[in-house]
Scaffold this active site. Structure first.
Site, PDB file in Angstrom:
ATOM      1  N   GLU A  69       0.758  -0.962  -0.049  1.00 54.73           N
ATOM      2  CA  GLU A  69      -0.040   0.157  -0.103  1.00 54.73           C
ATOM      3  C   GLU A  69       1.018   1.199  -0.087  1.00 54.73           C
ATOM      4  OE1 GLU A  69      -2.920   0.513   3.186  1.00 54.73           O
ATOM      5  OE2 GLU A  69      -3.822   1.922   1.940  1.00 54.73           O
ATOM      6  N   ASP A  88      -0.201  -4.817   3.505  1.00 54.95           N
ATOM      7  CA  ASP A  88      -0.500  -3.749   3.964  1.00 54.95           C
ATOM      8  C   ASP A  88      -0.058  -3.756   5.366  1.00 54.95           C
ATOM      9  OD1 ASP A  88      -2.028  -1.787   4.892  1.00 54.95           O
ATOM     10  OD2 ASP A  88      -4.039  -2.206   4.199  1.00 54.95           O
ATOM     11  N   ILE A  90      -0.285  -1.320   7.664  1.00 53.43           N
ATOM     12  CA  ILE A  90      -1.352  -1.274   8.718  1.00 53.43           C
ATOM     13  C   ILE A  90      -2.577  -0.952   8.046  1.00 53.43           C
ATOM     14  CG2 ILE A  90      -1.871   0.369  10.659  1.00 53.43           C
ATOM     15  CD1 ILE A  90       0.781   1.434  10.875  1.00 53.43           C
ATOM     16  N   ASP A  91      -3.276  -2.137   8.354  1.00 55.69           N
ATOM     17  CA  ASP A  91      -4.803  -2.113   7.843  1.00 55.69           C
ATOM     18  C   ASP A  91      -5.517  -1.531   8.849  1.00 55.69           C
ATOM     19  OD1 ASP A  91      -6.676  -2.723   5.849  1.00 55.69           O
ATOM     20  OD2 ASP A  91      -7.413  -4.349   7.277  1.00 55.69           O
ATOM     21  N   THR A  93      -5.767   1.956   9.274  1.00 54.72           N
ATOM     22  CA  THR A  93      -4.938   3.166   9.595  1.00 54.72           C
ATOM     23  C   THR A  93      -5.578   4.126  10.532  1.00 54.72           C
ATOM     24  OG1 THR A  93      -3.880   2.680   7.298  1.00 54.72           O
ATOM     25  CG2 THR A  93      -3.202   4.420   8.761  1.00 54.72           C
ATOM     26  N   ASP A 215      -5.740  -4.624   0.957  1.00 53.00           N
ATOM     27  CA  ASP A 215      -6.558  -5.018   2.205  1.00 53.00           C
ATOM     28  C   ASP A 215      -7.181  -6.534   2.193  1.00 53.00           C
ATOM     29  OD1 ASP A 215      -6.775  -2.308   2.729  1.00 53.00           O
ATOM     30  OD2 ASP A 215      -7.820  -2.169   0.935  1.00 53.00           O
TER      31      ASP A 215
HETATM   32  C1  LIP Z   1      -8.643   0.408   5.034  1.00 53.14           C
HETATM   33  C2  LIP Z   1      -9.752  -0.890   5.197  1.00 53.14           C
HETATM   34  C3  LIP Z   1     -11.101  -0.542   5.722  1.00 53.14           C
HETATM   35  C4  LIP Z   1     -11.771   0.276   4.707  1.00 53.14           C
HETATM   36  C5  LIP Z   1     -10.918   1.548   4.470  1.00 53.14           C
HETATM   37  C6  LIP Z   1      -9.388   1.103   4.165  1.00 53.14           C
HETATM   38  P1  LIP Z   1      -6.214   0.905   5.434  1.00 53.14           P
HETATM   39  O1  LIP Z   1      -7.453  -0.093   4.901  1.00 53.14           O
HETATM   40  O2  LIP Z   1      -9.230  -2.063   5.739  1.00 53.14           O
HETATM   41  O3  LIP Z   1     -11.837  -1.690   6.046  1.00 53.14           O
HETATM   42  O4  LIP Z   1     -13.145   0.726   5.040  1.00 53.14           O
HETATM   43  O5  LIP Z   1     -11.394   2.292   3.245  1.00 53.14           O
HETATM   44  O6  LIP Z   1      -9.433   0.568   2.911  1.00 53.14           O
HETATM   45  O7  LIP Z   1      -6.393   2.208   4.614  1.00 53.14           O
HETATM   46  O8  LIP Z   1      -6.581   1.248   6.644  1.00 53.14           O
HETATM   47  O9  LIP Z   1      -5.003  -0.026   4.860  1.00 53.14           O
END
Ligand code: LIP
Length: 268
Positions: A69, A88, A90-91, A93, A215
């Site tokens: 990402e 990713d 930190i998913d 974030t 993601d």
């Molecule tokens: C996030 C996702 C989350 C989604 C956000 C975003 P990030 O990823 O895991 O569920 O609703 O739009 O994509 O940006 O925190 O890695």
């Protein structure tokens, strides 16, 4: 380039733990932002965690490709014989940046269209979710299995709101449509964790529109190896995806709900 799924998983798990551990110990810096957007934030720690993951992959799997990402565009021309690591760092974030515990580090490995392995590490609960293409889905070594909920009215359905949120566009319609039919719709803000909850049988389905491959790359395999079903419903351009995963039993019901909300043609 030959590497076993088990070797991929070992590297992915090591890297996810290292990156997640770094973010956890550095959480006092969670407000350090490189960029703030209307519905998203780009954190300095996100970039640091991506660097930690990439260093481990480059050392342990030299010559493999990486798509992250925080390093987008680096791996657009990968040949079919080169494993692709999809990261990713930190998913969730925004959750992390506010101190909410729903975030994780997600690393999936693919060879062509085939997922070889996936690891998702949730530092705040110290949970490591893993799977290989020919092994069981596990959480901290214990087997995972999807739920046996067979009726949409009894189901918890995880979903999310598109980052490019426009109140006139369908995400709110999707949430409304799911809420009306399911026992509950839930938004916790981490797609990878949503999918792990489906794999663990705590939730029964997950749908989101506007997410990216990083993601879902790791956790979609974890759902499948836990006995569930994962399906790419559509591509929206610029890498944005519509993605559905479930325990298998309510899959069609959720797909029907979201497709009618989006007025999509049924997939074949
Ligand atoms: C996030 C996702 C989350 C989604 C956000 C975003 P990030 O990823 O895991 O569920 O609703 O739009 O994509 O940006 O925190 O890695």
């Amino acid at each position: 380039m030959s590497i076993t799924p088990e070797a991929c998983l070992e590297i992915a798990a090591t890297a996810a733990r290292a990156a997640g551990g770094h973010a956890r110990t550095q959480r006092h810096r969670r407000g350090e932002a490189n960029q703030r957007l209307a519905h998203d934030v780009k954190l300095a720690l996100d970039v640091e965690c991506q660097g930690i993951v990439e260093a481990i992959i480059r050392e342990r799997a030299p010559g493999h490709a990486i798509l992250g990402e925080e390093s987008v565009g680096a791996a657009e021309t990968v040949d079919a014989d080169t494993p692709l690591w999809i990261v990713d760092p930190i998913d969730g974030t925004v959750n992390f940046s506010h101190g909410l515990p729903f975030w994780c580090c997600s690393i999936g490995v693919r060879l062509g269209a085939r997922s070889l392995a996936g690891a998702v590490y949730a530092p705040d609960t110290d949970e490591l979710y893993t799977a290989t293409c020919d092994g069981p889905a596990l959480c901290n070594g214990a087997p995972l299995h999807v739920s046996s909920v067979a009726a949409i009215g009894d189901a918890v359905v995880m979903t999310g709101l598109d980052k490019q949120l426009d109140p006139s566009l369908p995400p709110f319609e999707i949430f409304r449509a799911i809420s009306v039919r399911a026992q509950k719709a839930r938004i916790i803000g981490s797609a990878a964790l949503d999918l792990c909850h489906v794999a663990a049988g705590r939730a029964d389905a997950y749908f989101e529109s506007g997410i990216y491959i990083w993601d879902i790359a790791a956790a979609a395999l974890i759902v499948e190896r836990a006995g569930g079903r994962a399906e790419l419903i559509g591509e929206m351009g610029h890498g944005r995806l519509r993605f559905l995963a479930s325990n298998g039993l309510i899959h069609e019901a959720v797909r029907d709900i979201v497709q009618s909300a989006f007025s999509l043609q049924p997939s074949t």
